[in-house]
Design an enzyme around this catalytic site. Structure first.
Site, PDB file in Angstrom:
ATOM      1  N   LYS A 110       0.846  -1.205   0.000  1.00 57.91           N
ATOM      2  CA  LYS A 110       0.000   0.000   0.000  1.00 57.91           C
ATOM      3  C   LYS A 110       0.880   1.253   0.000  1.00 57.91           C
ATOM      4  O   LYS A 110       0.594   2.214  -0.706  1.00 57.91           O
ATOM      5  CB  LYS A 110      -0.936  -0.005   1.213  1.00 57.91           C
ATOM      6  CG  LYS A 110      -1.869  -1.210   1.223  1.00 57.91           C
ATOM      7  CD  LYS A 110      -3.316  -0.827   1.279  1.00 57.91           C
ATOM      8  CE  LYS A 110      -4.244  -1.961   0.860  1.00 57.91           C
ATOM      9  NZ  LYS A 110      -4.395  -3.023   1.858  1.00 57.91           N
ATOM     10  N   LYS A 190      -5.298 -12.305 -13.022  1.00 61.89           N
ATOM     11  CA  LYS A 190      -6.083 -12.760 -11.875  1.00 61.89           C
ATOM     12  C   LYS A 190      -7.285 -11.815 -11.666  1.00 61.89           C
ATOM     13  O   LYS A 190      -7.125 -10.593 -11.708  1.00 61.89           O
ATOM     14  CB  LYS A 190      -5.182 -12.735 -10.630  1.00 61.89           C
ATOM     15  CG  LYS A 190      -5.906 -13.084  -9.341  1.00 61.89           C
ATOM     16  CD  LYS A 190      -4.983 -12.892  -8.147  1.00 61.89           C
ATOM     17  CE  LYS A 190      -5.819 -12.904  -6.945  1.00 61.89           C
ATOM     18  NZ  LYS A 190      -5.715 -13.125  -5.732  1.00 61.89           N
ATOM     19  N   LYS A 193     -10.796  -6.882  -7.928  1.00 63.67           N
ATOM     20  CA  LYS A 193     -11.485  -5.601  -8.001  1.00 63.67           C
ATOM     21  C   LYS A 193     -10.519  -4.493  -8.425  1.00 63.67           C
ATOM     22  O   LYS A 193     -10.869  -3.611  -9.177  1.00 63.67           O
ATOM     23  CB  LYS A 193     -12.076  -5.295  -6.623  1.00 63.67           C
ATOM     24  CG  LYS A 193     -13.050  -4.168  -6.593  1.00 63.67           C
ATOM     25  CD  LYS A 193     -13.818  -4.172  -5.281  1.00 63.67           C
ATOM     26  CE  LYS A 193     -12.916  -4.245  -4.069  1.00 63.67           C
ATOM     27  NZ  LYS A 193     -12.499  -2.968  -3.517  1.00 63.67           N
TER      28      LYS A 193
END
Ligand code: TRP
Length: 322
Positions: A110, A190, A193
């Site tokens: 992140k 893959k 979202k």
């Protein structure tokens, strides 16, 4: 053997979630000691819109119940209905080394993406460990991406037990299924979202048909034989929805030549749509019955709290808070 897993309400569930996590978890409930919760506290680090959070939470409850989660067999609740998990986060967080959290892949990823870190993001694995330890969990069926979080949970449990008393926490087993199905998305990567390549489990027929019909393939004519038919994305997806012999038949027709991509995608859409038809019907019933869904989550929270209260009493006693 207590099995536990959490589902973060940060989006609409897609078929990658279904085959990778939901279906295996639902199959495990036959074992009789399955604990599944909606990780709404965890969603706080991902989304900040209250209506969105409520909507996704409600959606996940509906999706899981529609797809076969049986409240008579499993305990199903909303994480935030048991705020003791935050208390436990503090107890175990006070024994969790900074270095351990700094090495967390999910945190580092992140940061690398430029997301401004906050305390919640940093402490995310501690909250997850609290989820697992609070309910005396033995096994956590998650994919490889959560492996490190499980290792951290074990480290934390072992350290707490060493510091304050053996037997305070059950140390969960390390059992990551390598075979967790990876479902390819609309672009062949893959399904995720964050890649914007998902096929939702539930949704508007037209929109979903358009997504599937929009899968990009190569420019070979229908007549051309396709020796690489097994790698075709529509064939790979069809295998999840069709009987094995049906999928194999389409594959050999594609290989031989004569089957056009448009027809193949139409077939894929139909199998996908029919596969979820019974769940769609069940979901519509549940949508019409919001009180029932709320009651399921409420009863689940009561059962979860009974376990949580005992663990918290042990943990407080062990570290001298009582
Ligand atoms: N972190 C998990 C995920 O992103 C969700 C989760 C939260 C979880 N708490 C958990 C999974 C406890 C297993 C056990 O998928």
């Amino acid at each position: 053997m207590r099995v536990l897993t959490g589902i973060t309400p940060s989006g609409t569930l897609h078929i990658g979630n279904y085959f990778g996590a939901m279906r295996p978890a639902i199959e495990l409930q036959a074992g009789g000691d399955a604990y599944y919760f909606i990780a709404d506290y965890h969603s706080l680090t991902v989304i900040t819109d209250p209506a969105e959070r409520r909507g996704y939470t409600q959606g996940i409850a509906l999706d899981w119940l529609a797809c076969g989660l049986d409240p008579a067999k499993s305990v199903f609740w909303r994480q935030s209905d048991i705020p003791e998990v935050c208390e436990l986060t503090w107890l175990i967080g006070s024994l969790t080394p900074m270095g351990l959290l700094e090495r967390a892949h999910s945190y580092k990823d992140k940061l690398a993406k430029g997301i401004a870190p906050n305390f919640g993001l940093f402490a995310y694995p501690v909250l997850m460990a609290a989820d697992i330890l609070l309910y005396d969990t033995n096994v956590v069926p998650v994919g490889k991406d959560q492996k490190q979080h499980l290792e951290m949970t074990r480290d934390i449990a072992i350290k707490f037990n060493l510091t304050y008393g053996e037997g305070t926490f059950v140390v969960p087993e390390e059992r990551i299924s390598e075979s967790v199905a990876v479902i390819p998305g609309l672009d062949g990567q893959k399904m995720s979202k964050s890649y914007g390549n998902t096929i939702e489990i539930f949704g508007d027929e037209k929109v979903l048909r358009k997504k599937i019909m929009g899968i990009v393939m190569d420019s070979r004519t229908p007549q051309e034989p396709k020796p690489d038919a097994d790698k075709n994305l529509a064939i790979q997806l069809l295998r999840f929805f069709a009987q094995a012999d049906v999928a194999a038949d389409y594959e050999s027709r594609l290989r031989a030549g004569g089957l056009g991509y448009g027809d193949l995608k139409k077939t894929l859409f139909e199998h996908y749509w029919n596969f979820f038809a019974p769940y769609r019907a069940r979901r519509a019933e549940l949508v019409a019955n919001p009180d029932y869904v709320e009651k399921v989550l409420h009863d689940g929270a009561e059962r979860a709290r009974a376990v949580a209260a005992k663990t918290m009493a042990r943990a407080r006693q062990a570290c001298g808070l009582r």
